[in-house]
Scaffold this active site. Sequence first.
Site, short mmCIF file in Angstrom:
data_model
loop_
_atom_site.label_atom_id
_atom_site.label_comp_id
_atom_site.label_asym_id
_atom_site.label_seq_id
_atom_site.Cartn_x
_atom_site.Cartn_y
_atom_site.Cartn_z
N LEU A 184 -21.77 -0.19 -4.18
CA LEU A 184 -22.90 0.04 -3.19
C LEU A 184 -22.67 1.26 -2.25
CD1 LEU A 184 -22.53 -3.81 -2.11
CD2 LEU A 184 -24.58 -2.72 -3.19
N PRO A 227 -16.90 -4.31 1.69
CA PRO A 227 -18.40 -4.24 1.88
C PRO A 227 -19.25 -3.67 0.68
CG PRO A 227 -17.23 -2.99 3.46
CD PRO A 227 -16.36 -3.88 2.73
N LEU A 228 -18.48 -2.52 0.29
CA LEU A 228 -19.15 -1.72 -0.66
C LEU A 228 -18.83 -2.12 -2.29
CD1 LEU A 228 -18.97 1.77 1.03
CD2 LEU A 228 -20.63 0.02 1.25
N GLY A 269 -24.17 3.89 -3.45
CA GLY A 269 -25.45 4.48 -3.53
C GLY A 269 -25.31 5.15 -5.10
N GLY A 277 -15.99 -1.70 -4.04
CA GLY A 277 -15.37 -0.90 -4.60
C GLY A 277 -16.21 0.41 -5.11
N GLY A 278 -17.20 0.68 -4.49
CA GLY A 278 -18.04 1.81 -4.73
C GLY A 278 -19.51 1.47 -5.41
N TYR A 297 0.94 -1.07 0.12
CA TYR A 297 0.09 0.08 0.16
C TYR A 297 0.87 1.33 -0.15
CZ TYR A 297 -3.91 -3.00 1.24
OH TYR A 297 -4.67 -4.22 1.54
#
Length: 344
Positions: free
Chosen positions: A217, A211-212, A219, A214-215, A59
């Site tokens: 989820l 959990p999203l 919105g 990569g975006g 990273y």
Amino acid sequence: MSLNELRTLGRTGALISPLTLGTLNFGTGAAPTGPAESIRIIKAALDAGITSVDTADIYSQGEAETVVGQAIHSRRDDVFLATKFHGQMGSNPAHAGNSRRWIVRAVEDSLRRLNTDRIDLYQAHRPDYNTDLLETITALNDLIRQGKILYYGTSVFSPAQLVEAQWIANTNHLTPPVVDQVPYSLLVRANERDVFPITQQYGVGVLSYGPLDGGWLAGGYRVGAGQPESSRSAAVPGRFDVTAPFNQGKLHAADALAQLAARHGLTLIQLAVAFALNHPAVTSVVIGPRTEDHLTDYLKAAEVVLSEAILDEIDDIVAPAVNFLERDAGTVAPHLEYPELRRR
């Protein structure tokens, strides 16, 4: 659910918070979150009750580890610190992989950057198909004996590799891996088929990330809404293109999940995080905030508990054990990526 409700990490007995702070976005250069803000986010997460921090040497080419070391130094004994090896560091292709030669170098570099005398969890960031798994496990076992790491784990290993790792360790009287880190979300559910049952069978803890997705989820991915801006779209061409035919199923699912969340008075982020936290195989969900506001959204989402009725509705939108794209699994198996490996 509360961040104070600590969870046992597999069979280790170690207790960690249900959310783990991921640090992919932290560092300098191409990282979206600079050192000063990164340190503020880390300290805010610890103040809020998060006890587990996950980073990796790759990273920002070590910068994320340096930032983490600076942020947690005065609270080291209260933090479950995880990092990873495998990715190429610098321009030398030999400075990568899961060989003993690289592991013994990589761990010293990570310890120095993290400003600590031990790493709680040291993870193979990806499988290494050029290194015998026994060599990797033996090297990691030696690091445990030396006190440089306390536990080790894997990330996105295949079901066969997970079982092989347990078998190799047990038959050679070595310490087996105790964690697997995998993607898991409302749109990425393939690990429900075999990875999660295997981790449960062997008492392996799971750190689930993305959990999203990569975006997808967050919105903004809605039918007819156009292409959302994404810092990841350039890094992974096609994966976030809403006009691509192979993304249409995912787009419609994301839209339906957003509608489901709204019907139940939730944000899509709340629905997504609560879903990942609900699976009994998942010990902790790795979150990757870029700002303190993002962190606040994640913390609020962790308090949500989904009813059986909502979980049933989710299954109707995205069936269990389904991934829309092969790449969503976190890695592509060589025999799928390279045609010459499946042709005579």
